[in-house]
Enzyme design. Sequence first.
Site, PDB file in Angstrom:
ATOM      1  N   ARG A  53       0.875  -1.170   0.000  1.00 38.04           N
ATOM      2  CA  ARG A  53       0.000   0.000   0.000  1.00 38.04           C
ATOM      3  C   ARG A  53       0.915   1.223   0.000  1.00 38.04           C
ATOM      4  NH1 ARG A  53       2.456   1.662   3.642  1.00 38.04           N
ATOM      5  NH2 ARG A  53       0.928   3.320   3.831  1.00 38.04           N
ATOM      6  N   GLY A  54       0.315   2.418  -0.016  1.00 35.33           N
ATOM      7  CA  GLY A  54       1.110   3.634  -0.187  1.00 35.33           C
ATOM      8  C   GLY A  54       1.179   3.924  -1.677  1.00 35.33           C
ATOM      9  N   ALA A  55       0.885   5.183  -2.041  1.00 40.91           N
ATOM     10  CA  ALA A  55       0.696   5.503  -3.461  1.00 40.91           C
ATOM     11  C   ALA A  55       1.859   5.073  -4.357  1.00 40.91           C
ATOM     12  CB  ALA A  55       0.409   7.001  -3.602  1.00 40.91           C
ATOM     13  N   ARG A  88      -7.261  -0.261  -6.867  1.00 42.60           N
ATOM     14  CA  ARG A  88      -7.560   0.774  -5.866  1.00 42.60           C
ATOM     15  C   ARG A  88      -7.783   2.095  -6.615  1.00 42.60           C
ATOM     16  NH1 ARG A  88      -4.160   1.071  -0.486  1.00 42.60           N
ATOM     17  NH2 ARG A  88      -6.066   2.128   0.189  1.00 42.60           N
ATOM     18  N   GLN A 202      -2.007   2.091   9.962  1.00 40.31           N
ATOM     19  CA  GLN A 202      -0.708   2.131   9.262  1.00 40.31           C
ATOM     20  C   GLN A 202       0.346   2.902  10.056  1.00 40.31           C
ATOM     21  OE1 GLN A 202      -3.675   2.733   7.873  1.00 40.31           O
ATOM     22  NE2 GLN A 202      -3.714   2.304   5.690  1.00 40.31           N
ATOM     23  N   ASP A 243      -1.978  10.865  -1.771  1.00 41.36           N
ATOM     24  CA  ASP A 243      -2.322   9.859  -2.786  1.00 41.36           C
ATOM     25  C   ASP A 243      -2.701  10.494  -4.112  1.00 41.36           C
ATOM     26  OD1 ASP A 243      -2.910   8.561  -0.008  1.00 41.36           O
ATOM     27  OD2 ASP A 243      -2.562   6.945  -1.457  1.00 41.36           O
ATOM     28  N   ASN A 253      -5.321  12.487   1.015  1.00 40.73           N
ATOM     29  CA  ASN A 253      -4.442  11.571   1.763  1.00 40.73           C
ATOM     30  C   ASN A 253      -5.322  10.756   2.706  1.00 40.73           C
ATOM     31  OD1 ASN A 253      -1.748  10.617   2.389  1.00 40.73           O
ATOM     32  ND2 ASN A 253      -1.962  11.612   4.366  1.00 40.73           N
ATOM     33  N   LYS A 254      -4.695   9.908   3.466  1.00 38.91           N
ATOM     34  CA  LYS A 254      -5.407   8.999   4.368  1.00 38.91           C
ATOM     35  C   LYS A 254      -6.459   9.723   5.208  1.00 38.91           C
ATOM     36  CE  LYS A 254      -5.120   5.498   4.539  1.00 38.91           C
ATOM     37  NZ  LYS A 254      -6.099   4.652   3.806  1.00 38.91           N
TER      38      LYS A 254
HETATM   39  O1  MRU Z   1      -4.435   3.155   2.269  1.00 38.17           O
HETATM   40  P1  MRU Z   1      -2.950   3.340   2.172  1.00 38.17           P
HETATM   41  O2  MRU Z   1      -2.192   2.718   3.295  1.00 38.17           O
HETATM   42  O3  MRU Z   1      -2.421   2.930   0.812  1.00 38.17           O
HETATM   43  O4  MRU Z   1      -2.754   4.922   2.301  1.00 38.17           O
HETATM   44  C1  MRU Z   1      -1.463   5.444   2.260  1.00 38.17           C
HETATM   45  C2  MRU Z   1      -1.441   6.908   2.458  1.00 38.17           C
HETATM   46  O5  MRU Z   1      -2.450   7.540   2.642  1.00 38.17           O
HETATM   47  C3  MRU Z   1      -0.125   7.584   2.329  1.00 38.17           C
HETATM   48  O6  MRU Z   1      -0.060   8.716   3.153  1.00 38.17           O
HETATM   49  C4  MRU Z   1       0.066   8.018   0.875  1.00 38.17           C
HETATM   50  O7  MRU Z   1      -0.091   6.938   0.010  1.00 38.17           O
HETATM   51  C5  MRU Z   1       1.374   8.648   0.644  1.00 38.17           C
HETATM   52  S1  MRU Z   1       2.629   7.408   0.645  1.00 38.17           S
HETATM   53  C6  MRU Z   1       4.127   7.983   0.284  1.00 38.17           C
END
Ligand code: MRU
Length: 364
Positions: A53-55, A88, A202, A243, A253-254
């Site tokens: 996960r993470g963009a 996603r 996370q 993201d 973002n999250k």
């Molecule tokens: O749902 P996730 O864990 O994929 O969400 C991740 C985030 O929101 C991060 O802050 C974002 O992807 C930036 S990662 C460098």
Amino acid sequence: MLIDQQHYRSIWYDEAQRAAFIFDQTLLPHRFHTIALRTLDDFCQAIIEMKVRGAPLIGATAAYGLALSLRHSAKDIESTYQRLLATRPTAINLRWALDKVRKAVHDNPQLTAFVAALTACHQLCDDDVDTCSRIGNHGLHMIEQLILPKKKAGDVVHILTHCNAGWLATVDWGTAVAPIYKAHQKGIPVHVWVDETRPRNQGASLTAWELLHAGIPHTVIPDNTGGHLMQHGMVDLCIVGSDRTTAHGDVCNKIGTYLKALAAHANHVPFYVALPVSTIDWTINDGCREIPIEERSSDEVTHITGRDHFGNIVTVNITPDGSPAANYAFDVTPAALVSGLITEHGIFPASAAGLDVLRKKISL
Ligand code: MRU
């Protein structure tokens, strides 16, 4: 990054085993377990179930998924592209990475589709490491210029971050956490307030694990603590990832990021967003109306997973049977609440004008 003296990236490819390897992030911090991804199903499931996960890492994983599915034939490239794209909806890096691989296949007819795509994936990963390192350098510079002058020599810089935007969310270094790694390496005393980041935690499970292994002082806090800390002068700076960021500087973002930005604004705490240019969606302006917000299973809200006294990973229910739950995975922070966007090309105002300057600089 180093884990027990060994250097790891969050994704790597092994031709002998014909597989890409990742860490199953759903098992961290309890198990440090590597899994091999070979088939299109493996890649799609890894992204959907958030083993990765993470963009930026979602993008790199999808890229390898597309490349490996071309090993024997390129005839299904469009349907494979669409399947990976649908895993996603919010992080724009997914589309960006898939586009890069597809373009590499198209631009290199002298190579087999597989070789062209795989070469593009390796390059994309190397570039991501370099990009994140540069984001770290720019963020470090901002800490030195903006935060340190307000502190006495030797004072600790307290930084709040939300979710995980560390090396586990990218190929290495991270985005929001990269400036923290750089500051720590330079000997600047930092302490990180780590939002736990419900519902999937996370922050508590991944960011805390990263910081622990890097020897960086940190404290995990419930998501609703940040406002209190800011009111009491206990946060010097917030840095989060993104993201998808619009051409006018709205930041997706999250879930919960927006509330932190509001609290930071009310308490005059700088609120920075660290992101690679690949996270900018130049086609949209209004984040609230135009960014698709992923809604995940309510089970992630009604249940929580952890380690029991015997070391087993268990999932338990925390809500009454029958109470519905909502699980919006992301929110949008309006550009007006963002102090600046830390990119690999420098720091830019979160505004149409600021992003225009960036765009011209990289001649897009
Ligand atoms: O749902 P996730 O864990 O994929 O969400 C991740 C985030 O929101 C991060 O802050 C974002 O992807 C930036 S990662 C460098």
